[in-house]
Design an enzyme around this catalytic site. Structure first.
Site, short mmCIF file in Angstrom:
data_model
loop_
_atom_site.label_atom_id
_atom_site.label_comp_id
_atom_site.label_asym_id
_atom_site.label_seq_id
_atom_site.Cartn_x
_atom_site.Cartn_y
_atom_site.Cartn_z
N ILE A 135 0.83 -1.20 0.00
CA ILE A 135 0.00 0.00 0.00
C ILE A 135 0.86 1.25 0.00
CG2 ILE A 135 -1.69 1.31 1.34
CD1 ILE A 135 -2.75 -1.45 2.34
N TYR A 144 -0.61 -8.14 16.20
CA TYR A 144 -0.60 -7.16 15.11
C TYR A 144 -1.71 -6.13 15.30
CZ TYR A 144 -1.35 -5.15 10.48
OH TYR A 144 -1.54 -4.27 9.45
N LYS A 175 -1.44 -1.98 15.93
CA LYS A 175 -2.10 -0.97 15.11
C LYS A 175 -3.06 -0.11 15.94
CE LYS A 175 -1.33 -0.77 11.24
NZ LYS A 175 -0.22 -0.08 10.54
#
Length: 314
Positions: free
Chosen positions: A30, A179, A183
């Site tokens: 991305i 994870y 975030k």
């Protein structure tokens, strides 16, 4: 008219001639598409990447698609906290209009891994590294009128919880959970940063984004960066009804950088169920709406990085 009420055209972005943007992880995924799209505005784009060869391949790909693109590389290892001040200093810029905190690592399998500094690797890279990097970039950002810190969170983080006494998942480590927690910590940092910027009277904005659901099989090829095979493309067609490629997943971050109507403390993501489509404003709720939790994460992150929690943001 505000672009909140008029269409934001992802294919025809406003000019950003003379501006400079840093995209961490801008050499792949991305982040690459964020950098490519921003380069098309006439801005100078800095690719933050550990690997010079991959960064050079990304630069070549962007230049092949954007004639005259201004793209450079910053050697950046977010897992190495002691290197980040040197990296920020080596930019040697007189202005920085935005940093897109995009780089991240997702480990698929146990065991739990740690960085050289002794921190859980995903938490170290995704959150602590960006926390420290932005701290060292803060003087440059706050000296640039209306600059932006754009933090790329995750759709999965919004349904996760965070224990400030065990931010690094020492008690119940599962890779996907760790994870999501990293975030969530990143997103809470972005919101707390905006509160502190507002309190300091700064014109710098801190904005959250998330890319929704993005698959390589739906992502257009970029020679030298990544090629999509015919088999991948065909296998990905059914998923295209629900998800999107990484080119589209870059749109929320690009809008957060460029749209003059964006405000600090906002969250932008894909319009369709938060997983695909054009970028749209989303409500900040759940754990993200807890300023006390964000303040605790900020304090803990300062202690873990060895940084003074009271940055000069004026």
């Amino acid at each position: 008219m505000s672009s909140l009420h008029s269409p934001w055209d992802v294919r025809h972005l406003p000019s950003a001639e003379g501006k400079t943007f840093l995209v961490t992880g801008g050499n792949a995924g991305i982040g690459y598409f964020v950098a490519e799209q921003l380069a098309g505005t006439g801005a100078t784009v800095v690719l933050g990447s550990r690997d010079p060869a991959k960064a050079e391949a990304a630069r070549g790909s962007i230049r092949s698609r954007v004639p005259g693109a201004r793209v450079r590389h910053l050697r950046l290892d977010l897992a190495g906290l002691s290197s980040l001040k040197t990296a920020a200093d080596s930019l040697r810029l007189d202005r920085l209009d935005a940093v897109v905190c995009n780089a991240g690592v997702l480990l698929d399998h146990p065991p739990r891994r740690e960085s050289a500094d002794g921190h859980e690797l995903m938490f170290a890279t995704n959150h602590l590294g960006h926390f420290a990097l932005v701290r060292w970039l803060a003087p440059l950002l706050t000296a640039t009128p209306a600059s932006r810190v754009v933090t790329t969170g995750s759709f999965t983080a919004k349904s996760e919880s965070l224990d400030p006494d065990d931010l690094q998942s020492t008690c119940d480590y599962l890779p996907k959970r760790a994870y999501a927690r990293s975030k969530l910590a990143q997103m809470l940092f972005g919101l707390e940063l905006d509160r502190r910027l507002r309190a300091a009277g700064s014109t710098t904005l801190s904005v959250l984004t998330h890319p929704g659901g993005a698959l390589d099989s739906l992502t257009p090829s970029r020679p030298g960066v990544r090629l999509r095979t015919t088999g991948e493309r065909l296998r990905g067609l059914p998923a295209g009804l629900l998800l999107q490629g990484k080119e589209a997943a870059a749109w929320p971050a690009v809008r957060a950088v460029l749209d003059p109507s964006v405000r600090g403390g906002q969250l932008w993501g894909p319009r369709v169920f938060g997983i695909r489509g054009l970028p749209a404003l989303e409500p900040v709720r759940g754990h993200l709406a807890d300023p006390a939790l964000a303040a605790r994460v900020w304090a803990a992150s300062s202690a873990l990085t060895g940084l003074d929690p009271d940055w000069d943001l004026g």
